[in-house]
Write an enzyme that holds these catalytic residues in place. Structure first.
Site, PDB file in Angstrom:
ATOM      1  N   GLU A  62       0.837  -1.213   0.000  1.00 25.73           N
ATOM      2  CA  GLU A  62       0.000   0.000   0.000  1.00 25.73           C
ATOM      3  C   GLU A  62       0.865   1.253   0.000  1.00 25.73           C
ATOM      4  O   GLU A  62       1.066   1.888   1.042  1.00 25.73           O
ATOM      5  CB  GLU A  62      -0.947   0.008   1.205  1.00 25.73           C
ATOM      6  CG  GLU A  62      -2.098  -0.968   1.071  1.00 25.73           C
ATOM      7  CD  GLU A  62      -3.107  -0.855   2.208  1.00 25.73           C
ATOM      8  OE1 GLU A  62      -2.822  -0.162   3.218  1.00 25.73           O
ATOM      9  OE2 GLU A  62      -4.189  -1.464   2.089  1.00 25.73           O
TER      10      GLU A  62
ATOM     11  N   GLU B 223      -6.595  -7.196  -1.294  1.00 23.70           N
ATOM     12  CA  GLU B 223      -7.014  -7.018   0.103  1.00 23.70           C
ATOM     13  C   GLU B 223      -8.334  -6.280   0.157  1.00 23.70           C
ATOM     14  O   GLU B 223      -8.505  -5.266  -0.511  1.00 23.70           O
ATOM     15  CB  GLU B 223      -5.945  -6.223   0.857  1.00 23.70           C
ATOM     16  CG  GLU B 223      -6.188  -6.079   2.342  1.00 23.70           C
ATOM     17  CD  GLU B 223      -5.057  -5.305   3.019  1.00 23.70           C
ATOM     18  OE1 GLU B 223      -3.877  -5.666   2.803  1.00 23.70           O
ATOM     19  OE2 GLU B 223      -5.350  -4.344   3.735  1.00 23.70           O
TER      20      GLU B 223
END
Length: 463
Positions: A292, A384
């Site tokens: 991320e 995710e």
């Protein structure tokens, strides 16, 4: 995860019995009953089967030799159960009737933590000799048993699809068919490694019927940077566990804080070099090279990808590579941008996909629509997501989550849910205290989010 603190085998045989054509009954050979050279039978570490296990002498050439009986000649699976409480791999040469295959036995985290690794071989009718010999001065791991079984003739996700590749904007199998993978992500290996054991991974493959396991290795937050050898060996082990069960494995370089992936570029080069060198013969991997990214521009992330992808490709030309997008893999939406920055300036590489993460109670139609538009232009993989807020906690928004799942089914976007642990947060599928003993199959120890996502993973695949 979008927050600062997000926060083998009997397995193959169990999976085959649940998912595929019936297999011949497994036969167990306890190591303490085998022929032992430079080793001793001990029982001072819990969790072994039979009356003990073999502790190899710390010497090259120490071995355990089994006599394995096969009713008929043909292909069979050999599964070794072992423990390695060190952080150093203890490789062995597995000789079946003299034909040798090298096998890794990486650290399991503790001497009382047992794992399995399997190999497929050809046996003769009648007696066969199987010798496991240490190839380094450290000797072999503690060896508990050998299990003989016949592999399934089909049915696992990897058996059905083989080597994956990106075709156009979709993920395709070795036959060129567009497919969607569905599965679970681990929590951080520094916190919840005990949730990834024989029983839980058997349940994930057999009861949950998952296609893919995301191996989430944090770099900071007491993760990889504190002990690269330990965490790399944990990843090696989990790759083998997923492989033994016929699942795909996403190797998640879980950088989060700091958000610039270039901060960890040197570490990433070291890690992915070893992973790609050791596992390039496997057909069930995907590399996620930046979990991320946040606080940096897309061009910065793109430049990181351009530096790291060649490192992987010099050893592994075939495995798809997944690239994180700006603002916690939101395609820039969390920073007020849109997917156009990636579409208009893509990474200059082939066989790649871009990642998107969402949490249904926090991320509404703006995020959903961005994913929908992007998936028509560039290859997308949701590595995710959660049904709750971006903290991985709070109440579940199953209605919004189902909208995402419907879109992903329609557009063949593969997905992985966060997370397969017993963390106290609502996004962890198991109730607190479930790990390591379980039970992991069924719903008795699942939180509401766990019941919901298990039901959706278990629906039939379109392979």
């Amino acid at each position: 995860m979008h927050r600062s603190l997000r926060l083998a085998t009997l397995a193959a045989l169990v999976f085959a019995s649940l998912h595929a054509a019936p297999a011949r009954a497994a036969t167990t050979y306890e190591a303490e009953n085998a022929t032992i050279s430079q080793g001793a039978v001990e029982s001072n570490h819990a969790g072994y089967s039979g009356t003990g296990f073999v502790n190899y002498a710390n010497a090259t050439g120490s071995y355990v030799e089994f006599t394995v009986d096969a009713a008929t000649a043909g292909t069979a699976t050999l599964t070794f159960r072992y423990a390695n409480g060190t952080t150093t791999n203890r490789p062995m040469a597995i000789a079946v009737n003299g034909a040798t295959t090298n096998r890794d036995f990486p650290g399991t985290g503790a001497w009382a933590t047992w794992q399995e690794t399997s190999l497929t071989t050809t046996l003769n009718a009648g007696a066969n000799t199987v010798r496991a010999t240490a190839t380094t001065a450290n000797g072999g791991p503690n060896l508990d048993r050998l299990v003989l079984g016949t592999p399934s003739t089909g049915g696992t996700p990897v058996q059905a699809n083989g080597q994956l590749r990106v075709c156009g904007v979709k993920l395709c199998n070795e036959h060129g068919k567009q497919i969607q993978l569905r599965g679970m992500s681990s929590h951080g290996l520094q916190w919840y490694y005990q949730c990834l054991n024989t029983a839980s991974l058997d349940a994930l493959a057999g009861d949950w019927k998952a296609d893919v396991l995301r191996i989430s290795m944090y770099i900071q937050e007491d993760g990889y940077e504190t002990n690269p050898r330990l965490f790399t060996d944990r990843v090696h082990n989990l790759i083998e566990q997923a492989t033994a069960r016929g699942m795909y494995a996403i190797i998640d370089w879980h950088m989060l804080t700091p958000g610039d992936p270039n901060y960890n570029l040197s570490r990433a080069r070291t890690f992915f070099t070893e992973i790609a060198q050791r596992h390039n013969g496997k057909n069930n991997l995907l590399y996620e090279i930046a979990n991320e990214p946040n606080g940096v521009s897309w061009s910065t992330i793109r430049n990181y990808a351009h530096q790291l992808i060649p490192v992987i490709r010099q050893y592994d030309a075939d495995t798809p590579i997944l690239i994180g997008t700006r603002a916690w893999s939101s395609l820039g939406v969390s920073d007020g941008a849109t997917e156009t920055e990636v579409i208009n300036n893509p990474v200059n590489a082939t066989n790649i996909m871009y990642t998107f993460h969402f949490y249904a109670a926090s991320h509404g139609t703006e995020y959903l629509n961005a994913l929908s538009r992007a998936a028509d232009r560039i290859p997308m993989f949701v590595t995710e997501f959660g049904t709750q807020t971006a903290s991985g906690d709070g109440s579940n928004n199953f209605t919004r989550a189902q909208q995402y799942l419907d879109l992903m089914a329609q557009k063949k976007i593969s997905w992985v849910n966060w997370n397969f642990s017993d963390d106290f947060r609502s996004g962890a599928v198991f109730t607190e205290g479930t790990c390591p003993s379980g039970p992991f199959a069924g719903t008795s120890r699942l939180k509401p989010a766990g019941v919901w996502v298990r039901d959706r993973i278990r629906t039939a695949d379109d392979f």
